[in-house]
Design an enzyme around this catalytic site. Sequence first.
Site, PDB file in Angstrom:
ATOM      1  CG  HIS A 163      18.018  36.367  -5.949  1.00  0.00           C
ATOM      2  ND1 HIS A 163      17.746  35.445  -4.980  1.00  0.00           N
ATOM      3  CD2 HIS A 163      17.103  37.361  -5.783  1.00  0.00           C
ATOM      4  CE1 HIS A 163      16.701  35.842  -4.264  1.00  0.00           C
ATOM      5  NE2 HIS A 163      16.294  37.006  -4.725  1.00  0.00           N
ATOM      6  CB  SER A 284      48.068  33.441 -18.044  1.00  0.00           C
ATOM      7  OG  SER A 284      48.383  32.134 -18.476  1.00  0.00           O
ATOM      8  CD  GLU A 297      41.847  35.682  -9.194  1.00  0.00           C
ATOM      9  OE1 GLU A 297      41.696  34.459  -9.364  1.00  0.00           O
ATOM     10  OE2 GLU A 297      42.576  36.382  -9.919  1.00  0.00           O
ATOM     11  CD  GLN A 329      54.533  30.086  24.462  1.00  0.00           C
ATOM     12  OE1 GLN A 329      55.000  30.414  25.554  1.00  0.00           O
ATOM     13  NE2 GLN A 329      55.024  29.086  23.752  1.00  0.00           N
TER      14      GLN A 329
HETATM   15  N1  ARG Z   1      55.425  33.001  26.579  1.00  0.00           N
HETATM   16  C1  ARG Z   1      54.333  33.016  27.493  1.00  0.00           C
HETATM   17  C2  ARG Z   1      53.023  33.363  26.763  1.00  0.00           C
HETATM   18  O1  ARG Z   1      53.099  33.912  25.745  1.00  0.00           O
HETATM   19  C3  ARG Z   1      54.542  34.067  28.544  1.00  0.00           C
HETATM   20  C4  ARG Z   1      53.858  33.756  29.820  1.00  0.00           C
HETATM   21  C5  ARG Z   1      54.458  32.560  30.416  1.00  0.00           C
HETATM   22  N2  ARG Z   1      53.961  32.329  31.714  1.00  0.00           N
HETATM   23  C6  ARG Z   1      54.149  31.154  32.309  1.00  0.00           C
HETATM   24  N3  ARG Z   1      53.657  31.026  33.482  1.00  0.00           N
HETATM   25  N4  ARG Z   1      54.764  30.173  31.721  1.00  0.00           N
HETATM   26  O2  ARG Z   1      51.984  33.019  27.215  1.00  0.00           O
END
Ligand code: ARG
Length: 465
Positions: A163, A284, A297, A329
């Site tokens: 604690h 500082s 930090e 993506q």
């Molecule tokens: N840039 C895309 C990703 O990172 C690659 C795969 C794209 N595939 C597609 N069917 N558009 O996911």
Amino acid sequence: MTRSRGRFRVPLDDEALRFSSSLEIDRRLFREDIEGSIAHVTMLAKQKILPGAAARTIRKALAEIREELEAGGVPLAPGGRSGGRLAADDIHMAIEARLVQKVGAVGKMLHTARSRNDQVALDERLYLCREIPKARKLVRGLQRVLVQKARVYKDVIMPGYTHLQRAQPVLLAHHLLAYVEMFERDGQRFQDTLRRAARSPLGAAALAGTSFAIDRASTARLLGLPGIVDNSMDAVSDRDAVIECVSACALTMMHLSRLAEELVLWVSQEWRFAAIGEAFTTGSSIMPQKQNPDMAELVRGKTGRVYGDLVALLTLMKGLPLAYNRDMQEDKEPLFDALDTTLASLSIMARMFATVRFATARFEEELRSDFLLATEVADYLVRKGMPFRSAYTIAGSIVQECIDRRCSLNDLPLERYRKFSALFATDVYKALDPRMTLRRKQSAGSTSPAEVSRALQRWQKKLGR
Ligand code: ARG
């Protein structure tokens, strides 16, 4: 993906192209992408799907493109209409476009029996295989620093807390070795992630596999991966390895953050338990006396971001139907950010902690003037035959008496002790020696000097120092 002909009658809207391009981010997968393509094309030739000469031309050009990219030379840019620049919305298309630009029609054979869906899944796995060992190594390095400090301050006793209230004396080395254990588990988690990541999804194609007579196992072997991801739909839609890696990062950061928090407390004027080397503290802009523990930090602060990366990935994946979805993506930014942040934090923490000096005299001072040994008073009575709960109550009353008299347990005269119980004798003061109390501990994994030196030896052997 950009289009000039094919199914489309109009080009992709400029803003839509910018919105969907991932090139700025996935550019850093170029090594993995080229490595995957070289293995793929080698396998295609071996399977007689591609003429050997074409494969050789493609391999040579890919190696050149890698060099161009290493040197930062190729003008990779999204879009097909940006005068002379490569038409591509991600690293996969950019490399393929550059290949075609270099070798002509032969380059267009590369993508046989492959899709960007299995390609990107492979690139990420190869990336994990490259980065995770770095994390493992840095974790080891930090463990070594902690063990080294534990060895230097082997005999130092400090107040242990629960604690954030002073609880019982412990060896500083015991405290530090607790972190070594945490980081050990982190290292294991990274290792475990690597084991599952090291599989090739290539050959899953878009989602259903391919009608070409490819040899997926051979591609995997060429890439040094011990196996393939069997199910083609799983292969292109799974991001578990990415999430596991970021999860291992999040746990590592949590441990780093706790250590950082302790450092911040220890170096404060209120505690004065330790000092960080000047090279790792900052001043500082207004208060000339300050030496702030900014690195600690920042490690603590960055931990939140890495948690955010993990939550982003889990949330990204939770609603996705099989198989590939473009949402995926978005997995790269959190992955790169989490790994970059964790590697940098591990590194700075190890180097900073190596400069930490502990104020051993301060520890002694604090141990004498405090009630850390109240449990010992209770245990003393238990050893003389009193049930623990009664002894606990008496020890509590004695602490209250000391508070009223503004004295320590050591300074309270024996006759006062005896007012609470006739079991007290002069040897009670021996029970109040912190060094003695540590030596009396006998449970496995305790803070007794014997157990701590056993642990210390075990770690030194394991970490090779
Ligand atoms: N840039 C895309 C990703 O990172 C690659 C795969 C794209 N595939 C597609 N069917 N558009 O996911």
